[in-house]
Enzyme design. Structure first.
Site, mmCIF file in Angstrom:
data_model
loop_
_atom_site.group_PDB
_atom_site.id
_atom_site.type_symbol
_atom_site.label_atom_id
_atom_site.label_comp_id
_atom_site.label_asym_id
_atom_site.label_seq_id
_atom_site.Cartn_x
_atom_site.Cartn_y
_atom_site.Cartn_z
ATOM 1 N N HIS A 269 -14.156 1.376 -5.228
ATOM 2 C CA HIS A 269 -12.984 1.061 -4.800
ATOM 3 C C HIS A 269 -12.246 0.503 -5.808
ATOM 4 O O HIS A 269 -10.808 0.865 -6.076
ATOM 5 C CB HIS A 269 -13.262 -0.279 -3.654
ATOM 6 C CG HIS A 269 -11.993 -0.656 -3.037
ATOM 7 N ND1 HIS A 269 -11.712 -0.276 -1.737
ATOM 8 C CD2 HIS A 269 -10.917 -1.704 -3.262
ATOM 9 C CE1 HIS A 269 -10.320 -0.678 -1.331
ATOM 10 N NE2 HIS A 269 -9.907 -1.626 -2.732
ATOM 11 N N GLU A 270 -12.560 -0.532 -6.554
ATOM 12 C CA GLU A 270 -11.557 -0.727 -7.879
ATOM 13 C C GLU A 270 -11.542 0.284 -8.716
ATOM 14 O O GLU A 270 -10.200 0.170 -9.424
ATOM 15 C CB GLU A 270 -12.208 -2.331 -8.283
ATOM 16 C CG GLU A 270 -12.571 -3.414 -7.351
ATOM 17 C CD GLU A 270 -11.395 -3.814 -6.603
ATOM 18 O OE1 GLU A 270 -10.027 -3.522 -6.869
ATOM 19 O OE2 GLU A 270 -11.384 -4.229 -5.558
ATOM 20 N N HIS A 273 -8.337 2.011 -7.702
ATOM 21 C CA HIS A 273 -7.317 1.537 -7.906
ATOM 22 C C HIS A 273 -6.949 1.389 -9.409
ATOM 23 O O HIS A 273 -5.779 1.892 -9.773
ATOM 24 C CB HIS A 273 -7.335 -0.159 -7.361
ATOM 25 C CG HIS A 273 -7.263 -0.635 -6.383
ATOM 26 N ND1 HIS A 273 -5.571 -0.541 -5.605
ATOM 27 C CD2 HIS A 273 -8.150 -1.320 -5.377
ATOM 28 C CE1 HIS A 273 -6.235 -1.053 -4.376
ATOM 29 N NE2 HIS A 273 -7.603 -1.512 -4.160
ATOM 30 N N GLU A 299 -3.870 1.323 -1.132
ATOM 31 C CA GLU A 299 -5.243 1.179 -0.950
ATOM 32 C C GLU A 299 -5.554 2.522 -0.491
ATOM 33 O O GLU A 299 -6.712 2.694 -0.421
ATOM 34 C CB GLU A 299 -5.163 0.319 0.635
ATOM 35 C CG GLU A 299 -5.277 -1.285 0.353
ATOM 36 C CD GLU A 299 -6.504 -1.596 -0.327
ATOM 37 O OE1 GLU A 299 -7.852 -1.280 0.456
ATOM 38 O OE2 GLU A 299 -6.650 -2.218 -1.577
HETATM 39 ZN ZN LIG Z 1 -8.008 -2.472 -2.580
#
Ligand SMILES: [Zn+2]
Length: 504
Positions: A269-270, A273, A299
């Site tokens: 997830h990171e 980003h 997101e």
């Molecule tokens: Zn996030």
């Protein structure tokens, strides 16, 4: 890829002011990053002092008379501005107005209130004592309501708060969006609960040492393609990403020995980003546009890597041999398919941050509906626990046993972050719409299985990452997919995925 020319923007007074702000903010973020990732506790007070000085200097510039003049100068020739300068004007004007329209004493009092609110909330959560947080929350809401009047709003006052996180988003659009989402997920979850097929998740709690999990994190970073020559990973209590401009983007994770999937998916997830941050075009690097466009689009990228790539069977097939070499005998009876199914199992649960891909948006709908009621003065704060529990029963079929695991679970309201929650669901929906478009160009399954995730990143970079915050979300999504945000893609994606998974 044609580069945007930032020469004009860089010759303006606005650039000179924002350039100074940028450097001050980088200094502040570095201190904050350090505080969250292992700086010695003894230095907290000194760092906090330096951080406050840097941030308040940047803040003072953002609302200065100098800023006002620089904006007016450019707004006078608005129609002739290039896209980069126009975006900088748009962002700085919004910042300036959102603060300057509020009487300074009220702003100060509000900042003081929210500075102490997190501790009050944390104690209340720990003691399961909603009444201890209620007076503070009541005040925070009252300020936010007043601020929307000062700042002005069209339609619903909540629109002004939404706009802070997702520029251009409105309750009209969100009401229609969430109605569709709710109409799909609630019955789908019910069918899953009643399905014959049960997914075995018992093995995911087998212990894996932190040392091995770190090796696993390195493997994921390599496969996903987060660039460690312009990035770094460290540990923190809660995973997050912070960008010091395109050339230095940092991510964190947290390791739990008996929950290896927690770090596994937080890393992906990171990384999502982080890859977004690392993909920004040359012309706007180290300027105020060297940043994501909105919370929702941000997101959409982290969740694209986490869910659309990381939770696919192809991804588990890709990493399975190397994963097994790291985790060893402990998992030798588990196949790639079993990992894939366990990583996607869906069920009603109480805690948003632990929710699965299917039920996540139900947690968000509940918060959205409640925030709208609060900001419109339709309910009293003391009614919150009851309303919260009723909605959990209605949407998820479960009732929180206490407020700590109910209305007190999230930090957001103590920080005055009303309008933030919808971004999470918008991210999921943008992601599904982007995926549907991408599938016309790319064979995702094949690219993932063969370890060519870089080709997927290149596609996203060309259409999304490179623009930083030059565009607004609605223009961006239309430019990618040819239409406005359309929840149909998201609900179809969920339906197809979970019907197949649970053999419905
Ligand atoms: Zn996030």
């Amino acid at each position: 890829m044609a580069e945007y020319d930032s020469k004009t923007f860089k010759s303006t007074t606005l650039y000179a002011i924002t350039d100074k702000m940028w450097s001050l903010n980088i200094g502040a973020s570095m201190l904050s990053w350090d505080m969250h990732t292992g700086a010695p506790e003894g230095g907290n007070e000194s760092r906090a002092k330096a951080l406050a000085a840097l941030s308040s200097e940047a803040f003072a510039l953002s609302i200065s008379d100098e800023m006002k003049r620089a904006l007016e100068e450019l707004e006078d020739v608005q129609d002739n501005l290039d896209e980069i300068t126009a975006a900088a004007v748009r962002i700085c004007r919004k910042n300036y107005d959102s603060t300057r329209k509020i009487p300074i004493e009220e702003m100060r009092a509000y900042q003081e209130l929210t500075a102490n609110a997190e501790t009050i909330w944390r104690n209340a959560k720990q003691k399961n004592d909603f009444a201890a947080f209620a007076p503070t929350l009541t005040q925070i809401i009252a300020y936010n309501k007043r601020f929307t009047t000062y700042r002005g709003f069209t339609g619903n006052p909540y629109n002004t708060l939404l706009d802070d996180y997702e520029p251009g988003m409105t309750t009209d659009e969100l009401d229609a969006f969430f109605a569709k989402v709710k109409a799909t997920i609630v019955p789908l979850l019910k069918r899953i609960t009643e399905a014959k097929k049960k997914i075995d998740t018992s093995f995911v709690n087998r212990p894996i040492s932190v040392k091995k999990q770190k090796k696993l994190a390195a493997l994921l970073i390599e496969k996903i393609g987060f660039d460690l020559t312009h990035g770094q990973i460290r540990e923190s209590a809660h995973p997050f990403t912070t960008s010091f401009g395109r050339n230095d983007v940092r991510i964190t994770t947290h390791y739990y020995e008996t929950e290896f999937l927690s770090s596994f998916y937080s890393v992906i997830h990171e990384c999502g980003h982080g890859i977004y941050g690392q993909g920004i075009m040359d012309g706007i690097v180290d300027t105020i546009l060297d940043n994501g466009i909105s919370m929702g689009i941000g997101e959409s990228q982290s969740r694209f890597y986490e869910n659309m790539i990381g939770r696919s069977l192809s991804f588990w097939e890709l990493i399975y041999p190397e994963l097994m070499a790291i985790v060893g005998d402990e998992f030798k009876d588990i196949t790639a398919k079993q990992f894939y199914e366990a990583a996607n199992s869906a069920r009603a649960s109480l805690i948003r941050v632990e929710a699965d891909e299917l039920t996540y948006s139900l947690h968000v709908i509940i918060r959205y509906e409640i925030e709208k009621l609060l900001i419109n003065g339709e309910i009293d704060v003391m009614e919150l626990p009851r309303i919260w529990n009723e909605k959990y029963q209605e949407y998820l079929g479960i009732t929180p046993p206490d407020d700590s695991r109910g209305v007190l679970q999230d930090v957001h309201w103590s920080a005055g972050m009303f309008g933030y929650f919808p971004s999470y669901s918008l991210g999921n929906a943008y992601g599904a719409q982007i995926l549907a478009t991408m599938e016309k160009d790319l064979d995702l399954k094949e690219l993932i299985r063969s370890g060519n995730i870089g080709k997927i990143t290149a596609w996203l970079r060309e259409r999304i990452h490179r623009y930083g915050s030059i565009k607004i979300p609605s223009d961006l999504i239309r430019a990618i997919s040819g239409e406005a945000l359309n929840a149909d893609y998201y609900v179809r994606y969920l339906t197809d995925k979970f019907e197949a998974l649970y053999e419905l």
